[in-house]
Design an enzyme around this catalytic site. Structure first.
Site, PDB file in Angstrom:
ATOM      1  N   ARG A   4       3.029  -1.806   1.725  1.00  0.00           N
ATOM      2  CA  ARG A   4       1.974  -1.080   1.701  1.00  0.00           C
ATOM      3  C   ARG A   4       1.542  -0.680   0.209  1.00  0.00           C
ATOM      4  O   ARG A   4       0.382  -0.388   0.149  1.00  0.00           O
ATOM      5  CB  ARG A   4       2.429   0.253   2.297  1.00  0.00           C
ATOM      6  N   MET A  13       1.082  -1.092  -0.024  1.00  0.00           N
ATOM      7  CA  MET A  13       0.011  -0.090   0.127  1.00  0.00           C
ATOM      8  C   MET A  13       0.843   1.267   0.059  1.00  0.00           C
ATOM      9  O   MET A  13       1.980   1.016   0.269  1.00  0.00           O
ATOM     10  CB  MET A  13      -0.828  -0.186   1.354  1.00  0.00           C
ATOM     11  N   CYS A  14       0.356   2.299  -0.164  1.00  0.00           N
ATOM     12  CA  CYS A  14       1.151   3.503  -0.441  1.00  0.00           C
ATOM     13  C   CYS A  14       2.041   3.778   0.563  1.00  0.00           C
ATOM     14  O   CYS A  14       1.601   3.883   1.846  1.00  0.00           O
ATOM     15  CB  CYS A  14       0.409   4.727  -0.825  1.00  0.00           C
ATOM     16  N   GLY A  15       3.502   3.868   0.571  1.00  0.00           N
ATOM     17  CA  GLY A  15       4.341   4.017   1.502  1.00  0.00           C
ATOM     18  C   GLY A  15       5.406   5.001   0.797  1.00  0.00           C
ATOM     19  O   GLY A  15       5.800   5.096  -0.274  1.00  0.00           O
TER      20      GLY A  15
END
Length: 593
Positions: free
Chosen positions: A55, A25-27
């Site tokens: 992420r 997921m966006c990290g």
């Protein structure tokens, strides 16, 4: 190729499709060191990227630049949710500005500017940021965003970094520079800002402010924007329009009759909440490429795929908040699409009945009850009720190897119970109710809805009842406003690190700006009336909505926190207070000092 000179920026791209499109997921991560401490930079990047790669899956990218005597590395790990294709981060514009963005711009707008269909919200935001020049203009632009976000933005003309989170702190962002609330010189030879981390020196960036970081002989942190406290009840408490019938109740009225009487008075307000929540949920479930976690990998390597798997999941206890989310999601989600209901349980210690199912915890029973109500509302919907049963041995093992680091810097017994329960629930690995031969199931959904924010806004906690008893409506309003203004530091950063660790996007419909604003405009007594019993007066506007939709049993279920409903709080046989520091977390942490 960016106009930034090659001597100033070097690009480090993943070389293989498998690496680029692994699940995360966006990290986002920024690591700044003095050039003499460059070995520490490489070490921190390696350690933190191992966490961030879980992420966000769909593109990895790094950029290095020189900032006078400092070296800065920007690293991004993106989960593709908006636009026609993944956009690797960080992004660089034609002026040399750099953006790391972990967020969602809902309603396809930033202020008055509309995001074109199929356009990446990250790219659109960077274009808007390039147009503005001053720190004040940047902050005003960010405050116009509706949706959860955290960001790191390098503005070349300012030779500095602007960073922060949305006002509710729905997305995590940690740093090692400011452990207070003022300006300061950061004398460490290293600056780290990261969505999630293995570093024990990091703390959460406060969500009530935005910050500018400049680089000279030392790193200087300056607060550049402070958000005003949120006014949750905008109707004067002196304007009494209380339920005139409540003091005259005989005590023999049924819950059904009380909710029916409430609806006769406040029908318009309930319908308003329903419409606002529907729009919130619609934006959150449809803001994705309509591909599950497996099918998105095939799509990204050029395969033509028609995904028939679940794309949306709900953390589902069968309580009021999650059941209302499920019933409303059913109304905005295509009829042929399934919805995953993730229900977690830890073993009961049944001393008096050893033959009982040890996973028949309260949340499992209410979950199954609510499932039957949902089936009656829409018999044609495929509801995947996933029974997630966690043995103590696995809890101890995964807490030590993974969960403790995600919960950090939170550290209490309550953080441990909630964080562990959420992690296993969001993993989505269990057995489907009613399946032949106890079919094993792992949810493939990339979006997971969660009911956070309902209790804080609608007096769902026991302490709200105590405040009302002590000080009436004014003290209750003060308590609710305090809850909402501290929600970022108490809950949401931790929750985001936990849920996003499975490569799913956590989305919180009750904390949509439009929902919060709608509820804030209503007089407190239209939303809550704590003169009524537990299971009625708390969150009464939401209970009325549930009842109106046909969730009659769920509508009068008392509040039960996940740590008690899942029975994780009793699993390890400890007598302790939720506010105590949790030795299970501190002993589990093996973090870089």
């Amino acid at each position: 190729m960016s106009p930034i000179q090659r001597s100033e920026v070097s690009y480090i791209l993943c070389s293989s499709i498998a690496e680029r499109y692994r699940r995360k997921m966006c990290g986002i991560l920024l690591c700044v060191t003095t050039k003499t401490e460059d070995h520490n930079n490489a070490k921190q990047l390696a350690e933190n990227k191992a966490v961030l790669e879980r992420r966000g899956p769909d593109a990895n990218h790094e950029i290095e630049i020189d900032l006078s005597s400092w070296k800065a590395t920007f690293s991004g790990h993106t989960l593709w949710l908006q636009g026609d294709s993944p956009v690797p981060q960080p992004l660089v514009d034609s002026s040399g500005n750099i953006l790391l963005w972990n967020g969602d711009v809902f309603y396809s707008r930033i202020g008055e500017e509309t995001i074109p269909k199929g356009h990446s919200d990250t790219k659109f935001l960077l274009d808007q940021l390039e147009k503005v020049k001053t720190v004040e203009e940047i902050c005003n632009l960010l405050e116009n965003i509706k949706g959860p976000w955290s960001m790191i933005y390098y503005k070349k003309s300012l030779n500095g970094i602007i960073t922060g989170r949305d006002r509710f702190g729905r997305h995590s962002l940690l740093w090692n520079c400011l452990n207070g609330d003022g300006e300061q010189h950061h004398y460490s030879p290293q600056l780290i800002i990261s969505s999630s981390s293995q570093c024990s020196t990091l703390c959460e960036i406060p969500a009530h402010s935005l910050y500018q970081i400049s680089f000279e002989n030392t790193i200087f942190v300056q607060k550049i924007y402070s958000r005003n406290p949120y006014a949750i009840n905008k109707k004067s408490v002196s304007d009494h329009e209380f339920f005139g019938w409540i003091p005259h109740l005989s005590g023999n009225e049924s819950s059904d009759q009380i909710i029916t009487d409430y609806l006769n008075i406040w029908q318009r307000e309930v319908e308003g909440l329903k419409a606002t929540l529907l729009e919130s949920i619609k934006n959150r479930v449809h803001c994705q490429p309509m591909l599950c976690k497996a099918c998105v990998l095939l799509h990204l390597i050029g395969k033509s795929i028609q995904c028939t798997h679940s794309k949306v999941a709900i953390l589902f206890s069968g309580g009021l908040d999650s059941s209302v989310l499920a019933a409303l999601t059913d109304r905005v989600w295509p009829e042929n699409e399934s919805i995953d209901l993730l229900n977690v349980a830890f073993p009961l210690r049944a001393k008096n009945n050893p033959s009982a199912n040890k996973f028949d915890v309260p949340d499992r029973l209410t979950g199954l009850q609510a499932l039957e109500e949902l089936k009656k509302l829409n018999p044609s919907r495929k509801w995947n009720f996933c029974e997630i049963n966690v043995e103590v041995e696995e809890l101890v093992e995964i807490r030590k190897s993974r969960i403790a680091a995600l919960i950090h810097p939170a550290s209490t017994v309550l953080d441990d119970s909630i964080g562990c329960a959420q992690w296993f629930a969001t993993r989505g690995q269990g057995v489907l109710t009613g399946s032949a031969n106890n079919e094993e199931y792992v949810s493939p959904a990339r979006v997971v809805l969660m009911g956070a924010g309902a209790d804080e806004q609608l007096a769902g906690y026991a302490r709200h009842r105590q405040k009302f008893s002590n000080g009436g409506w004014p003290l209750l309003v003060t308590e609710i406003e305090m809850e909402m203004n501290r929600i970022s530091e108490r809950n949401l950063g931790r929750d985001n690190r936990i849920l996003a660790d499975h490569g799913r996007a956590p989305r919180l419909p009750y904390l949509d700006e439009m929902v919060v604003e709608y509820l804030a405009q209503l007089p407190i007594w239209t939303k809550v009336d704590l003169r009524l019993p537990i299971g009625l007066g708390d969150k009464i506007i939401l209970r009325a909505l549930a009842y109106q939709m046909g969730l009659n049993k769920t509508a009068i279920e008392p509040k039960r926190a996940i740590q008690f409903g899942s029975r994780i709080a009793k699993t390890e046989s400890r007598k302790e207070k939720g506010s105590q520091t949790c030795d299970r977390l501190t002993k589990s942490l093996v973090l870089e000092q």
